[in-house]
Design an enzyme around this catalytic site. Structure first.
Site, PDB file in Angstrom:
ATOM      1  N   CYS A   1     -51.118  10.798   7.579  1.00 48.73           N
ATOM      2  CA  CYS A   1     -51.716  10.445   8.874  1.00 48.73           C
ATOM      3  C   CYS A   1     -50.829  10.923  10.024  1.00 48.73           C
ATOM      4  O   CYS A   1     -50.780  12.119  10.295  1.00 48.73           O
ATOM      5  CB  CYS A   1     -51.999   8.942   8.928  1.00 48.73           C
ATOM      6  SG  CYS A   1     -53.089   8.469  10.268  1.00 48.73           S
TER       7      CYS A   1
ATOM      8  N   HIS B   1     -54.033   7.258   3.930  1.00 50.91           N
ATOM      9  CA  HIS B   1     -52.786   6.546   3.639  1.00 50.91           C
ATOM     10  C   HIS B   1     -52.652   6.204   2.152  1.00 50.91           C
ATOM     11  O   HIS B   1     -53.011   5.086   1.754  1.00 50.91           O
ATOM     12  CB  HIS B   1     -52.731   5.244   4.445  1.00 50.91           C
ATOM     13  CG  HIS B   1     -52.638   5.440   5.907  1.00 50.91           C
ATOM     14  ND1 HIS B   1     -51.448   5.739   6.546  1.00 50.91           N
ATOM     15  CD2 HIS B   1     -53.574   5.405   6.876  1.00 50.91           C
ATOM     16  CE1 HIS B   1     -51.672   5.866   7.839  1.00 50.91           C
ATOM     17  NE2 HIS B   1     -52.952   5.666   8.066  1.00 50.91           N
TER      18      HIS B   1
ATOM     19  N   GLU C   1     -50.132   5.335   0.681  1.00 47.92           N
ATOM     20  CA  GLU C   1     -49.179   4.227   0.546  1.00 47.92           C
ATOM     21  C   GLU C   1     -49.848   2.862   0.707  1.00 47.92           C
ATOM     22  O   GLU C   1     -49.241   1.838   0.404  1.00 47.92           O
ATOM     23  CB  GLU C   1     -48.029   4.393   1.561  1.00 47.92           C
ATOM     24  CG  GLU C   1     -48.392   4.146   3.020  1.00 47.92           C
ATOM     25  CD  GLU C   1     -49.020   5.352   3.732  1.00 47.92           C
ATOM     26  OE1 GLU C   1     -49.421   6.303   3.034  1.00 47.92           O
ATOM     27  OE2 GLU C   1     -49.123   5.324   4.973  1.00 47.92           O
TER      28      GLU C   1
END
Lengths: 205, 322
Positions: free
Chosen positions: A87, A184, A186
Site C-alpha cells: 500500500c 495489505h 500483513e
C-alpha cells in the site's frame, strides 16, 4: 552473522503486523535470521531485505527524507536488496504518484518502480474492501486482498511484471527484487506473500 | 499484534457487492480496525479550514479532524457544539490526500449518518461536542464508516468497542492545553489492563467474570483484552497536547499515536509546531531528536492553557457512565 537480516521500516503505519507476519513466514520456511524495526540509515545499511509497511505515504516519505533513510534505501535497492512495499510502501517505491481527487502530488518517493500510482483509486475509507484475488505468477492461487484506501498502478513500464489485477486495475507488481502491492498481506493470516519475499531475500543472500 | 477480526460478522454496516468478477465486502471489522492500524505512530490534527488542513498535511499529519471550532473555542463560546459544516468538510476532503475525520455528537445517530454519507474516513463520536444522548452511544456496527471514541478508563473503552468502535482515544480535557488529564487516563487504562492480565494469567475465570460485570461488558471481550494485555483496537492519546515533549511523553506511556486539538492551531507558531509534534511522535524513543523538535517551537508562542481543577465544563465526563 548467520541467516538473513530483514527490517521493517518503522516510521509510521502497521509495522508490528509486518514484523509478526515476517517472523512467522521465516519460522514456517525454517529460514534462520532476524527481523527488526528499522528507523535510521545505520540500521538500514545492515539489511538483506526491507519491508515498507502500510500507513500514510506522505508521512513515511517526509520523515524518511528528513533523517536520511530514504537516500540509504535507494542505495540499498541499487545494490540489489529485495524490498516489499504494501500500500503506502508501494507508493513510496514508485516513480510517480498522483491522487484521484487532488491530482499531482509533490511527495518524496524512492523513484525506483517504473510505475505511475493513482492514490485512493477505489475511493475513500467507506469504499475500502476485501476480496479474494490471485497471484498466479508467484504460485498463489487465492489470496485475501485487504484494500484500505488503496492505490493502484495506472501505468507500468516494460520491466515491470504485473502480478495481479482487480478487474482492470493493476494491484501487484514486481520489478527485479522489488515487489509492490495495493493490498495489505500483513492484515491477513495468509503468509504466502511474506514467505515469497523471505525466499527472495534468502536467495539473494 | 492487535486482532482485527472483532465481533458481529452479521453487522448491518457490512456491505456485500459483486464488482466485475469479484465478490467484495466493505465495512468489515478488518477494514475498519485495519484503517486505524494504518494511522499508528502518527499525529491526527484538529483543523477548521482548508488552510489549516494543508499545513497539517505538509507537516506530516497522518489525518485531519474537521471541527467547526477548535476545542478551546468551543469552551469559550459555550452554547451547543454540533458537527462541522458539511461544505467545509467536503472542501477539505478535496484538498488533502490524507484521511479526513469529523466529529459527531455522542448518541446523535443522524449526525453520524450525514457524516457517513459525506464519505469522511472516520467518525469521532466526541465529548467535545454537546451530547445528544447521555445514556446511549451510537451502535456503530450499523455503519460502514469506522468510528473512534473517547474513554477515561478500561470499562468505558471496552463498552465503546462492544458498540463497534474501531479505535479508542484516551480522553484528556479538551481545549485546555494541559496534558495532565490525558496522562491520568492513559495511566488508568494501563493499570487496569495490567490487573486483568494478571487475573487472566492466574487462570481465575471467576474473577474475570466479576470484572466483566463491574465494567458492564461481555465476558468474551474482557477475556480477549486480558489475554492481550492491551486494548484490542488501536489506542491514541488525546486532550491538552501542546508541545512536542507532550506528544513524546504520551507515546512513552504506550499509546499508538496522538490527537492534537487546540495545541497546534491555537499557538502562534502553528506551522513549526505541527512539524515538531510529528517529529517528536515519530522519534519519541530518541531524546535528542525530541529535543530538536522541542527547539523548533517557542514556549512564548504556546497556547496559554487552563488549570483543569477549576473548569466549569468538564467535557471528559460527558457520556462516560453510559
Amino acid at each position: 552473522m548467520t541467516g538473513v537480516n530483514i527490517g521493517i521500516l518503522a516510521v509510521q503505519g502497521d509495522v508490528a503486523e509486518n514484523l509478526s507476519a515476517t517472523r512467522m513466514a521465516m519460522d514456517d520456511l525454517g529460514v534462520e535470521g532476524v527481523v527488526s524495526e528499522v528507523k535510521n540509515p545505520e540500521q538500514i545499511s545492515d539489511l538483506d531485505g526491507l519491508i515498507i509497511p502500510g500507513g500514510e505515504s506522505t508521512v513515511i516519505g517526509t520523515l524518511s527524507l528528513i533523517n536520511g533513510s530514504l537516500k540509504k534505501i535507494k542505495e540499498k535497492i541499487a545494490s540489489g536488496m529485495p524490498v516489499l512495499g504494501t500500500c503506502a510502501g508501494m507508493i513510496l517505491l514508485s516513480k510517480k504518484a498522483k491522487d484521484r481527487i487532488v491530482g499531482n502530488m509533490e511527495q518524496p518517493l524512492l523513484d525506483y518502480l517504473d510505475i505511475t500510482i493513482e492514490r485512493n483509486t477505489f475511493g475513500r475509507q467507506k469504499d475500502s474492501f476485501e476480496a479474494d484475488i490471485q497471484l498466479e505468477k508467484i504460485g498463489v492461487h487465492k489470496f485475501r486482498g485487504i484494500f484500505i484506501r488503496a492505490p493502484s498502478v495506472i501505468e507500468a513500464g516494460k520491466n515491470v511484471e504485473v502480478l495481479s489485477k482487480f478487474n482492470e486495475k493493476i494491484i501487484a507488481v514486481k520489478q527485479g527484487n522489488i515487489i509492490g502491492t495495493s493490498f495489505h498481506p500483513e492484515l491477513t493470516e495468509d503468509l504466502s506473500l511474506h514467505k515469497y519475499f523471505v525466499s527472495l531475500v534468502q536467495k539473494k543472500n | 499484534m492487535i486482532p482485527l477480526s472483532g465481533d458481529l460478522g452479521n453487522a448491518k454496516g457490512i456491505v456485500r457487492e459483486t464488482l466485475g468478477s469479484f465478490e467484495t465486502r466493505r465495512g468489515t471489522s478488518t477494514l475498519k480496525r485495519g484503517f486505524a492500524h494504518m494511522l499508528k505512530n502518527g499525529v491526527v490534527m484538529d483543523v477548521t479550514t482548508v488552510e489549516q488542513a494543508q499545513i497539517a498535511e505538509d507537516a506530516g499529519a497522518v489525518a485531519v479532524m474537521v471541527l467547526d471550532k477548535l476545542p478551546a473555542d468551543v469552551r469559550k463560546a459555550g452554547g451547543v457544539a454540533r458537527t462541522a459544516s458539511i461544505r467545509v468538510i467536503e472542501e477539505i476532503m478535496d484538498s488533502v490526500t490524507i484521511p479526513v475525520m469529523a466529529k459527531c455528537r455522542i448518541g446523535h445517530v443522524y449526525e453520524a449518518r450525514v457524516l457517513g454519507e459525506t464519505d469522511v474516513d472516520m467518525i469521532d463520536e466526541s465529548e467535545v461536542l454537546t451530547p445528544a444522548d447521555e445514556f446511549h452511544h451510537i451502535w456503530k456496527w450499523d455503519f460502514t464508516t469506522p468510528f473512534v471514541n473517547g474513554a477515561r478508563n478500561l470499562g468505558e473503552a471496552l463498552r465503546r468497542i462492544e458498540e463497534g468502535a474501531a479505535m479508542i482515544r484516551t480522553k484528556g480535557e479538551p481545549g485546555t492545553g494541559n496534558v495532565a488529564e490525558a496522562v491520568i487516563h492513559i495511566k488508568n487504562v494501563n493499570t487496569e489492563l495490567r490487573r486483568i492480565k494478571s487475573i487472566y494469567d492466574a487462570g481465575d475465570e471467576q474473577d474475570l467474570v466479576s470484572v466483566a460485570r463491574d465494567l458492564k461488558v461481555s465476558y468474551s471481550l474482557v477475556e480477549e483484552t486480558a489475554s492481550l494485555g492491551r486494548l484490542p483496537v488501536v489506542n491514541f492519546a488525546a486532550g491538552g497536547i501542546s508541545t512536542p515533549a507532550d506528544a513524546a511523553y504520551l507515546m512513552t506511556l504506550g499509546c499508538d499515536g496522538v490527537f492534537v486539538g487546540s495545541g497546534i492551531f491555537k499557538s502562534d507558531d502553528a506551522k513549526e509546531r505541527a512539524q515538531a509534534v510529528v517529529l517528536a511522535t515519530t522519534f519519541w524513543e530518541d531524546p535528542d531528536k525530541v529535543k530538536e523538535a522541542q527547539k523548533m517551537v517557542d514556549e512564548r508562542q504556546s497556547m496559554l492553557g487552563l488549570d483543569t481543577k477549576n473548569l466549569e465544563l468538564r467535557m471528559q465526563e460527558r457520556g462516560s457512565t453510559a
